[in-house]
Design a protein around this motif. Structure first.
Motif, PDB file in Angstrom:
ATOM      1  N   LEU A   1      -6.246  -2.346 -14.728  1.00 31.42           N
ATOM      2  CA  LEU A   1      -6.471  -2.501 -16.159  1.00 31.42           C
ATOM      3  C   LEU A   1      -7.712  -3.385 -16.270  1.00 31.42           C
ATOM      4  CD1 LEU A   1      -5.170  -1.953 -18.979  1.00 31.42           C
ATOM      5  CD2 LEU A   1      -3.915  -4.094 -18.662  1.00 31.42           C
ATOM      6  N   LEU A   2      -8.774  -2.843 -16.857  1.00 32.72           N
ATOM      7  CA  LEU A   2     -10.066  -3.530 -16.851  1.00 32.72           C
ATOM      8  C   LEU A   2     -10.588  -3.780 -18.256  1.00 32.72           C
ATOM      9  CD1 LEU A   2     -11.593  -1.188 -14.158  1.00 32.72           C
ATOM     10  CD2 LEU A   2     -10.892  -3.543 -13.758  1.00 32.72           C
ATOM     11  N   GLU A   3     -11.152  -4.957 -18.439  1.00 36.89           N
ATOM     12  CA  GLU A   3     -11.928  -5.263 -19.635  1.00 36.89           C
ATOM     13  C   GLU A   3     -13.330  -5.568 -19.124  1.00 36.89           C
ATOM     14  OE1 GLU A   3     -11.677  -7.786 -23.697  1.00 36.89           O
ATOM     15  OE2 GLU A   3     -11.240  -8.885 -21.868  1.00 36.89           O
ATOM     16  N   ALA A   4     -14.267  -4.688 -19.450  1.00 36.52           N
ATOM     17  CA  ALA A   4     -15.608  -4.720 -18.844  1.00 36.52           C
ATOM     18  C   ALA A   4     -15.407  -4.630 -17.330  1.00 36.52           C
ATOM     19  CB  ALA A   4     -16.375  -5.948 -19.290  1.00 36.52           C
ATOM     20  N   ALA A   5     -15.923  -5.576 -16.570  1.00 36.88           N
ATOM     21  CA  ALA A   5     -15.771  -5.532 -15.110  1.00 36.88           C
ATOM     22  C   ALA A   5     -14.616  -6.406 -14.624  1.00 36.88           C
ATOM     23  CB  ALA A   5     -17.067  -5.979 -14.438  1.00 36.88           C
ATOM     24  N   LYS A   6     -13.928  -7.055 -15.544  1.00 36.48           N
ATOM     25  CA  LYS A   6     -12.852  -7.988 -15.188  1.00 36.48           C
ATOM     26  C   LYS A   6     -11.508  -7.266 -15.121  1.00 36.48           C
ATOM     27  CE  LYS A   6     -10.446 -12.068 -16.879  1.00 36.48           C
ATOM     28  NZ  LYS A   6     -10.235 -12.910 -18.061  1.00 36.48           N
ATOM     29  N   GLU A   7     -10.815  -7.429 -13.992  1.00 41.44           N
ATOM     30  CA  GLU A   7      -9.475  -6.863 -13.860  1.00 41.44           C
ATOM     31  C   GLU A   7      -8.481  -7.805 -14.535  1.00 41.44           C
ATOM     32  OE1 GLU A   7      -6.392  -5.758 -10.338  1.00 41.44           O
ATOM     33  OE2 GLU A   7      -8.394  -4.875 -10.186  1.00 41.44           O
ATOM     34  N   ILE A   8      -7.761  -7.261 -15.513  1.00 43.80           N
ATOM     35  CA  ILE A   8      -6.805  -8.082 -16.266  1.00 43.80           C
ATOM     36  C   ILE A   8      -5.364  -7.652 -16.016  1.00 43.80           C
ATOM     37  CG2 ILE A   8      -8.479  -8.693 -18.048  1.00 43.80           C
ATOM     38  CD1 ILE A   8      -7.123  -6.533 -19.839  1.00 43.80           C
ATOM     39  N   GLY A   9      -5.184  -6.680 -15.160  1.00 36.62           N
ATOM     40  CA  GLY A   9      -3.836  -6.238 -14.814  1.00 36.62           C
ATOM     41  C   GLY A   9      -3.905  -5.112 -13.808  1.00 36.62           C
ATOM     42  N   ALA A  10      -2.737  -4.780 -13.242  1.00 36.79           N
ATOM     43  CA  ALA A  10      -2.701  -3.700 -12.253  1.00 36.79           C
ATOM     44  C   ALA A  10      -1.271  -3.226 -12.034  1.00 36.79           C
ATOM     45  CB  ALA A  10      -3.288  -4.161 -10.931  1.00 36.79           C
ATOM     46  N   ALA A  11      -1.175  -1.958 -11.647  1.00 35.08           N
ATOM     47  CA  ALA A  11       0.090  -1.364 -11.189  1.00 35.08           C
ATOM     48  C   ALA A  11      -0.151  -1.001  -9.722  1.00 35.08           C
ATOM     49  CB  ALA A  11       0.449  -0.133 -12.007  1.00 35.08           C
ATOM     50  N   HIS A  12       0.535  -1.707  -8.835  1.00 34.03           N
ATOM     51  CA  HIS A  12       0.349  -1.544  -7.392  1.00 34.03           C
ATOM     52  C   HIS A  12       1.360  -0.548  -6.831  1.00 34.03           C
ATOM     53  CE1 HIS A  12      -2.267  -5.135  -7.132  1.00 34.03           C
ATOM     54  NE2 HIS A  12      -1.533  -5.526  -8.165  1.00 34.03           N
ATOM     55  N   TYR A  13       0.924   0.214  -5.842  1.00 35.54           N
ATOM     56  CA  TYR A  13       1.811   1.199  -5.232  1.00 35.54           C
ATOM     57  C   TYR A  13       1.509   1.366  -3.749  1.00 35.54           C
ATOM     58  CZ  TYR A  13      -2.144   4.478  -5.509  1.00 35.54           C
ATOM     59  OH  TYR A  13      -3.367   5.078  -5.355  1.00 35.54           O
ATOM     60  N   ARG A  14       2.436   1.991  -3.071  1.00 37.70           N
ATOM     61  CA  ARG A  14       2.252   2.491  -1.710  1.00 37.70           C
ATOM     62  C   ARG A  14       2.690   3.947  -1.744  1.00 37.70           C
ATOM     63  NH1 ARG A  14      -0.130  -1.499  -1.690  1.00 37.70           N
ATOM     64  NH2 ARG A  14      -0.156  -3.176  -0.174  1.00 37.70           N
ATOM     65  N   GLU A  15       2.257   4.729  -0.747  1.00 36.82           N
ATOM     66  CA  GLU A  15       2.632   6.140  -0.700  1.00 36.82           C
ATOM     67  C   GLU A  15       3.357   6.458   0.590  1.00 36.82           C
ATOM     68  OE1 GLU A  15      -0.727   8.164  -3.552  1.00 36.82           O
ATOM     69  OE2 GLU A  15      -1.046   8.267  -1.382  1.00 36.82           O
ATOM     70  N   LEU A  16       4.346   7.334   0.459  1.00 41.56           N
ATOM     71  CA  LEU A  16       5.106   7.840   1.597  1.00 41.56           C
ATOM     72  C   LEU A  16       4.951   9.356   1.595  1.00 41.56           C
ATOM     73  CD1 LEU A  16       7.124   7.290   3.929  1.00 41.56           C
ATOM     74  CD2 LEU A  16       8.949   7.639   2.252  1.00 41.56           C
ATOM     75  N   ASP A  17       4.362   9.875   2.673  1.00 40.65           N
ATOM     76  CA  ASP A  17       4.226  11.326   2.811  1.00 40.65           C
ATOM     77  C   ASP A  17       5.469  11.821   3.528  1.00 40.65           C
ATOM     78  OD1 ASP A  17       3.581  13.976   3.276  1.00 40.65           O
ATOM     79  OD2 ASP A  17       1.503  13.533   3.801  1.00 40.65           O
ATOM     80  N   THR A  18       6.280  12.577   2.828  1.00 40.14           N
ATOM     81  CA  THR A  18       7.559  13.038   3.374  1.00 40.14           C
ATOM     82  C   THR A  18       7.426  14.350   4.134  1.00 40.14           C
ATOM     83  OG1 THR A  18       8.115  14.302   1.402  1.00 40.14           O
ATOM     84  CG2 THR A  18       8.773  11.969   1.438  1.00 40.14           C
ATOM     85  N   GLY A  19       6.244  14.929   4.150  1.00 36.48           N
ATOM     86  CA  GLY A  19       6.067  16.251   4.728  1.00 36.48           C
ATOM     87  C   GLY A  19       6.249  17.334   3.674  1.00 36.48           C
ATOM     88  N   ASP A  20       7.052  17.037   2.664  1.00 37.50           N
ATOM     89  CA  ASP A  20       7.250  17.954   1.534  1.00 37.50           C
ATOM     90  C   ASP A  20       6.413  17.521   0.340  1.00 37.50           C
ATOM     91  OD1 ASP A  20       9.103  19.593   2.828  1.00 37.50           O
ATOM     92  OD2 ASP A  20      10.751  18.238   2.322  1.00 37.50           O
ATOM     93  N   GLY A  21       5.701  16.435   0.485  1.00 38.78           N
ATOM     94  CA  GLY A  21       4.889  15.912  -0.612  1.00 38.78           C
ATOM     95  C   GLY A  21       4.802  14.407  -0.535  1.00 38.78           C
ATOM     96  N   VAL A  22       4.030  13.867  -1.438  1.00 38.82           N
ATOM     97  CA  VAL A  22       3.812  12.417  -1.472  1.00 38.82           C
ATOM     98  C   VAL A  22       4.715  11.783  -2.516  1.00 38.82           C
ATOM     99  CG1 VAL A  22       2.111  10.619  -2.001  1.00 38.82           C
ATOM    100  CG2 VAL A  22       1.433  12.626  -0.674  1.00 38.82           C
ATOM    101  N   GLN A  23       5.316  10.679  -2.125  1.00 40.46           N
ATOM    102  CA  GLN A  23       6.108   9.865  -3.043  1.00 40.46           C
ATOM    103  C   GLN A  23       5.352   8.564  -3.246  1.00 40.46           C
ATOM    104  OE1 GLN A  23       9.934   9.690  -1.071  1.00 40.46           O
ATOM    105  NE2 GLN A  23      10.521  11.684  -1.893  1.00 40.46           N
ATOM    106  N   ARG A  24       5.012   8.278  -4.491  1.00 46.36           N
ATOM    107  CA  ARG A  24       4.259   7.071  -4.815  1.00 46.36           C
ATOM    108  C   ARG A  24       5.253   6.003  -5.267  1.00 46.36           C
ATOM    109  NH1 ARG A  24      -1.023   8.209  -7.991  1.00 46.36           N
ATOM    110  NH2 ARG A  24      -1.679   8.837  -5.908  1.00 46.36           N
ATOM    111  N   ILE A  25       5.285   4.916  -4.526  1.00 47.40           N
ATOM    112  CA  ILE A  25       6.242   3.833  -4.745  1.00 47.40           C
ATOM    113  C   ILE A  25       5.557   2.712  -5.533  1.00 47.40           C
ATOM    114  CG2 ILE A  25       7.827   2.228  -3.621  1.00 47.40           C
ATOM    115  CD1 ILE A  25       7.100   4.190  -1.050  1.00 47.40           C
ATOM    116  N   PHE A  26       5.907   2.579  -6.801  1.00 49.10           N
ATOM    117  CA  PHE A  26       5.367   1.507  -7.628  1.00 49.10           C
ATOM    118  C   PHE A  26       6.231   0.270  -7.420  1.00 49.10           C
ATOM    119  CE2 PHE A  26       3.569   5.228  -9.594  1.00 49.10           C
ATOM    120  CZ  PHE A  26       2.285   4.816  -9.891  1.00 49.10           C
ATOM    121  N   PHE A  27       5.590  -0.818  -6.943  1.00 48.78           N
ATOM    122  CA  PHE A  27       6.376  -2.003  -6.592  1.00 48.78           C
ATOM    123  C   PHE A  27       5.985  -3.270  -7.353  1.00 48.78           C
ATOM    124  CE2 PHE A  27       2.790  -2.057  -3.720  1.00 48.78           C
ATOM    125  CZ  PHE A  27       2.443  -3.406  -3.626  1.00 48.78           C
ATOM    126  N   HIS A  28       4.843  -3.263  -8.037  1.00 54.48           N
ATOM    127  CA  HIS A  28       4.444  -4.485  -8.765  1.00 54.48           C
ATOM    128  C   HIS A  28       3.475  -4.114  -9.882  1.00 54.48           C
ATOM    129  CE1 HIS A  28       3.645  -8.704  -9.487  1.00 54.48           C
ATOM    130  NE2 HIS A  28       2.356  -8.541  -9.270  1.00 54.48           N
TER     131      HIS A  28
END
Length: 110
Positions: A17-44
């Motif tokens: 989440l950006l205001e001009a060049a300043k980051e003011i927030g974020a949704a962090h994730y990791r990905e797990l490739d299951t072989g059947d597709g990608v699962q995006r894990i939102f953790f913070h």
């Protein structure tokens, strides 16, 4: 105040989440490739306190989740905010996957 925008930064695995060049927030994730597709894990998800009460966390969650679905990925909601968001927005139900130990095992340690 300048325009606030959301940008996907896949190299750092977050939606910023950006205001001009300043980051003011974020949704962090990791990905797990299951072989059947990608699962995006939102953790913070976080928004700077100076921007609280403007609906920015909701906007960030909506964009991150919609983009995830548009990419054909599934959603794993571990972050309390994302969990609450998807509980109120059933349009993401078809893409939701319940967290497992495999998901939790690839998250950063606190």
């Amino acid at each position: 105040m300048s325009e606030i925008r959301i940008e996907h930064l896949p190299e750092s695995r977050r939606y910023a989440l950006l205001e001009a060049a300043k980051e003011i927030g974020a949704a962090h994730y990791r990905e797990l490739d299951t072989g059947d597709g990608v699962q995006r894990i939102f953790f913070h998800t976080v928004v700077d306190e100076a921007y609280a009460g403007q609906g920015l966390a909701s906007r960030l969650a909506a964009e991150a989740l919609s983009d995830t679905v548009a990419q054909g990925h599934q959603i794993v909601a571990v972050c309390p905010y994302i969990k609450a968001y998807v509980a109120k927005h059933q349009d993401f139900d078809a893409a939701l996957v319940k967290p497992t130990s495999a998901h939790l095992g690839i998250l950063p340690k606190a």
